[in-house]
Design a protein around this motif. Structure first.
Motif, PDB file in Angstrom:
ATOM      1  N   UNK A  41      -1.156   8.730  -4.622  1.00 50.63           N
ATOM      2  CA  UNK A  41      -2.119   9.823  -4.639  1.00 50.63           C
ATOM      3  C   UNK A  41      -3.514   9.345  -4.236  1.00 50.63           C
ATOM      4  N   UNK A  42      -3.901   8.186  -4.734  1.00 52.65           N
ATOM      5  CA  UNK A  42      -5.226   7.654  -4.408  1.00 52.65           C
ATOM      6  C   UNK A  42      -5.348   7.304  -2.935  1.00 52.65           C
ATOM      7  N   UNK A  43      -4.218   6.955  -2.296  1.00 50.08           N
ATOM      8  CA  UNK A  43      -4.280   6.567  -0.889  1.00 50.08           C
ATOM      9  C   UNK A  43      -4.611   7.749   0.016  1.00 50.08           C
ATOM     10  N   UNK A  44      -4.423   8.980  -0.470  1.00 53.45           N
ATOM     11  CA  UNK A  44      -4.738  10.163   0.324  1.00 53.45           C
ATOM     12  C   UNK A  44      -6.158  10.674   0.057  1.00 53.45           C
ATOM     13  N   UNK A  45      -6.930   9.914  -0.722  1.00 48.27           N
ATOM     14  CA  UNK A  45      -8.299  10.302  -1.001  1.00 48.27           C
ATOM     15  C   UNK A  45      -9.214  10.051   0.183  1.00 48.27           C
ATOM     16  N   UNK A  46     -10.417  10.561   0.090  1.00 50.29           N
ATOM     17  CA  UNK A  46     -11.415  10.387   1.141  1.00 50.29           C
ATOM     18  C   UNK A  46     -12.035   9.003   1.029  1.00 50.29           C
ATOM     19  N   UNK A  47     -12.115   8.241   2.116  1.00 49.95           N
ATOM     20  CA  UNK A  47     -12.744   6.917   2.046  1.00 49.95           C
ATOM     21  C   UNK A  47     -14.190   6.955   1.579  1.00 49.95           C
ATOM     22  N   UNK A  48     -14.857   8.103   1.772  1.00 51.60           N
ATOM     23  CA  UNK A  48     -16.254   8.213   1.332  1.00 51.60           C
ATOM     24  C   UNK A  48     -16.351   8.102  -0.174  1.00 51.60           C
ATOM     25  N   UNK A  49     -15.295   8.507  -0.884  1.00 51.55           N
ATOM     26  CA  UNK A  49     -15.294   8.452  -2.341  1.00 51.55           C
ATOM     27  C   UNK A  49     -14.903   7.080  -2.863  1.00 51.55           C
ATOM     28  N   UNK A  50     -14.777   6.117  -1.935  1.00 53.71           N
ATOM     29  CA  UNK A  50     -14.249   4.810  -2.331  1.00 53.71           C
ATOM     30  C   UNK A  50     -15.132   4.106  -3.337  1.00 53.71           C
ATOM     31  N   UNK A  51     -16.423   4.293  -3.229  1.00 53.74           N
ATOM     32  CA  UNK A  51     -17.322   3.574  -4.111  1.00 53.74           C
ATOM     33  C   UNK A  51     -17.627   4.277  -5.408  1.00 53.74           C
ATOM     34  N   UNK A  52     -16.920   5.366  -5.690  1.00 53.48           N
ATOM     35  CA  UNK A  52     -17.165   6.107  -6.918  1.00 53.48           C
ATOM     36  C   UNK A  52     -16.854   5.266  -8.141  1.00 53.48           C
ATOM     37  N   UNK A  58      -5.930  12.870  -9.389  1.00 52.58           N
ATOM     38  CA  UNK A  58      -5.686  13.743  -8.244  1.00 52.58           C
ATOM     39  C   UNK A  58      -6.911  13.717  -7.336  1.00 52.58           C
ATOM     40  N   UNK A  59      -6.758  13.301  -6.077  1.00 51.95           N
ATOM     41  CA  UNK A  59      -7.935  13.212  -5.188  1.00 51.95           C
ATOM     42  C   UNK A  59      -8.542  14.578  -4.926  1.00 51.95           C
ATOM     43  N   UNK A  64      -5.561  11.711   5.647  1.00 54.58           N
ATOM     44  CA  UNK A  64      -5.026  10.421   6.075  1.00 54.58           C
ATOM     45  C   UNK A  64      -6.134   9.486   6.543  1.00 54.58           C
ATOM     46  N   UNK A  65      -7.385   9.860   6.242  1.00 54.43           N
ATOM     47  CA  UNK A  65      -8.513   9.067   6.709  1.00 54.43           C
ATOM     48  C   UNK A  65      -8.517   7.660   6.121  1.00 54.43           C
ATOM     49  N   UNK A  66      -8.015   7.515   4.898  1.00 52.12           N
ATOM     50  CA  UNK A  66      -8.002   6.192   4.270  1.00 52.12           C
ATOM     51  C   UNK A  66      -7.041   5.246   4.987  1.00 52.12           C
ATOM     52  N   UNK A  67      -5.935   5.785   5.486  1.00 51.82           N
ATOM     53  CA  UNK A  67      -4.999   4.952   6.253  1.00 51.82           C
ATOM     54  C   UNK A  67      -5.636   4.528   7.577  1.00 51.82           C
ATOM     55  N   UNK A  68      -6.320   5.466   8.211  1.00 55.65           N
ATOM     56  CA  UNK A  68      -7.025   5.131   9.454  1.00 55.65           C
ATOM     57  C   UNK A  68      -8.133   4.121   9.184  1.00 55.65           C
ATOM     58  N   UNK A 250     -11.877   1.885  -2.472  1.00 59.06           N
ATOM     59  CA  UNK A 250     -10.708   2.082  -3.331  1.00 59.06           C
ATOM     60  C   UNK A 250      -9.570   2.792  -2.607  1.00 59.06           C
ATOM     61  N   UNK A 251      -9.860   3.936  -1.987  1.00 65.42           N
ATOM     62  CA  UNK A 251      -8.809   4.704  -1.324  1.00 65.42           C
ATOM     63  C   UNK A 251      -8.173   3.918  -0.172  1.00 65.42           C
ATOM     64  N   UNK A 252      -8.947   3.276   0.704  1.00 64.74           N
ATOM     65  CA  UNK A 252      -8.316   2.446   1.746  1.00 64.74           C
ATOM     66  C   UNK A 252      -7.507   1.281   1.167  1.00 64.74           C
ATOM     67  N   UNK A 253      -7.956   0.726   0.047  1.00 64.46           N
ATOM     68  CA  UNK A 253      -7.189  -0.347  -0.587  1.00 64.46           C
ATOM     69  C   UNK A 253      -5.851   0.181  -1.080  1.00 64.46           C
ATOM     70  N   UNK A 254      -5.860   1.373  -1.669  1.00 65.69           N
ATOM     71  CA  UNK A 254      -4.610   1.981  -2.117  1.00 65.69           C
ATOM     72  C   UNK A 254      -3.718   2.354  -0.931  1.00 65.69           C
ATOM     73  N   UNK A 255      -4.326   2.719   0.186  1.00 66.06           N
ATOM     74  CA  UNK A 255      -3.549   2.999   1.391  1.00 66.06           C
ATOM     75  C   UNK A 255      -2.851   1.722   1.865  1.00 66.06           C
ATOM     76  N   UNK A 256      -3.571   0.608   1.852  1.00 65.45           N
ATOM     77  CA  UNK A 256      -2.970  -0.671   2.218  1.00 65.45           C
ATOM     78  C   UNK A 256      -1.889  -1.083   1.251  1.00 65.45           C
TER      79      UNK A 256
END
Length: 286
Positions: A41-52, A58-59, A64-68, A250-256
């Protein structure tokens, strides 16, 4: 005692007991699966929210921006996946080959010191993994001087005692009469091994391959020790590059992490039968 037995035979009591067992199993399943659910679920979050500072289950927005972001952020993302795949595959193949050969030698060949050597190997299993890391690190870095190479990642895991134990226990159940018949027909040890032992040992070889690949793919500590450049890191180590002193992507890390876990999901669901056999294969009496 008879009163207690009457309660056990009571349908209401059995229903209540079964209900409690089902509830406990469901709670255990939820506790086990929740980290996986949270990661996906976290991997589908917005990368902008990564530093929250606070993270939600629930995002706020699915994308899919975090995967990109994961693949665009570092030019080494595909290299990390390749490193993990290459290292895990080589370790898996070497373990299956060497452990099968060692298992055959310990179970079917008679040589001086066989039992003593096997006892020494079993004793090595009792040594905690962390205890061996310092001398192993010194050996790889200071003596062999192969730090930050594929050799450093692969050599310490070429074969494990656990796989030798599995192979030996399984092959001990193969009847000696089959081998004796092959010897009468003029087969040498190599022919017996490749034509008889290996075909009969497909089950344990598959179990060793699956468990070894999973272990090599998921390991973090040893690749973290012996790699010092991003191009040699595995996917598990590479994920740490998304964490900084002041913030964490956080979200890109969860995507990875989800991408890293995907091969394990595929492996498990496609080879469930071998996973179940792996639970009992080492219990075969020799």
């Amino acid at each position: 005692m008879s009163l207690f037995n009457n309660h056990l035979g009571n349908p209401v009591f059995r229903y209540a007991r079964n209900t409690i067992i089902v509830v406990l199993l469901l709670l255990f399943a939820i506790a086990t699966l929740f980290p996986i659910f949270f990661m996906i679920m976290s991997s589908f979050g917005d990368p902008v929210e990564a530093g929250a500072i606070s993270y939600s289950i629930w995002p706020g927005k699915f994308s899919l921006d975090s995967y990109k972001f994961f693949f665009d952020y570092s030019e080494y993302s595909f290299r990390w996946i390749w490193n993990s795949l290459f290292v895990a595959t080589i370790i898996m193949i070497s373990n299956v080959v060497f452990a099968t050969m060692a298992g055959y030698a310990f179970s079917k060949l008679q040589f001086r010191g066989r039992n003593v050597l096997f006892a020494v190997l079993l004793s090595a299993m009792m040594i905690p993994y962390q205890v061996t890391q310092v001398p192993l690190y010194i050996l790889i870095v200071n003596i062999f001087e192969i730090q930050n190479t594929y050799k450093a990642l692969i050599m310490p895991s070429l074969v494990t005692v656990y796989n030798i134990f599995l192979a030996k226990q399984f092959m001990s159940s193969i009847p000696k009469e089959i081998l004796e018949s092959a010897k009468v027909e003029g087969a040498n040890q190599l022919k017996i091994f490749f034509k008889i032992i290996m075909p009969l040992s497909k089950t344990v070889m598959a179990v060793m391959a699956i468990l070894t690949f999973m272990e090599a793919w998921n390991t973090f500590f040893w690749p973290f020790l012996v790699t010092n450049t991003m191009d040699m890191q595995t996917i598990q180590v590479g994920l740490k590059n998304f964490r900084f002193a002041n913030t964490t992507y956080f979200a890109p890390m969860m995507a990875g992490a989800t991408i890293s876990a995907l091969p394990m999901f595929i492996l498990f669901f496609s080879l469930q039968r071998y996973f179940l056999e792996g639970v009992t294969v080492g219990a075969v009496k020799g």
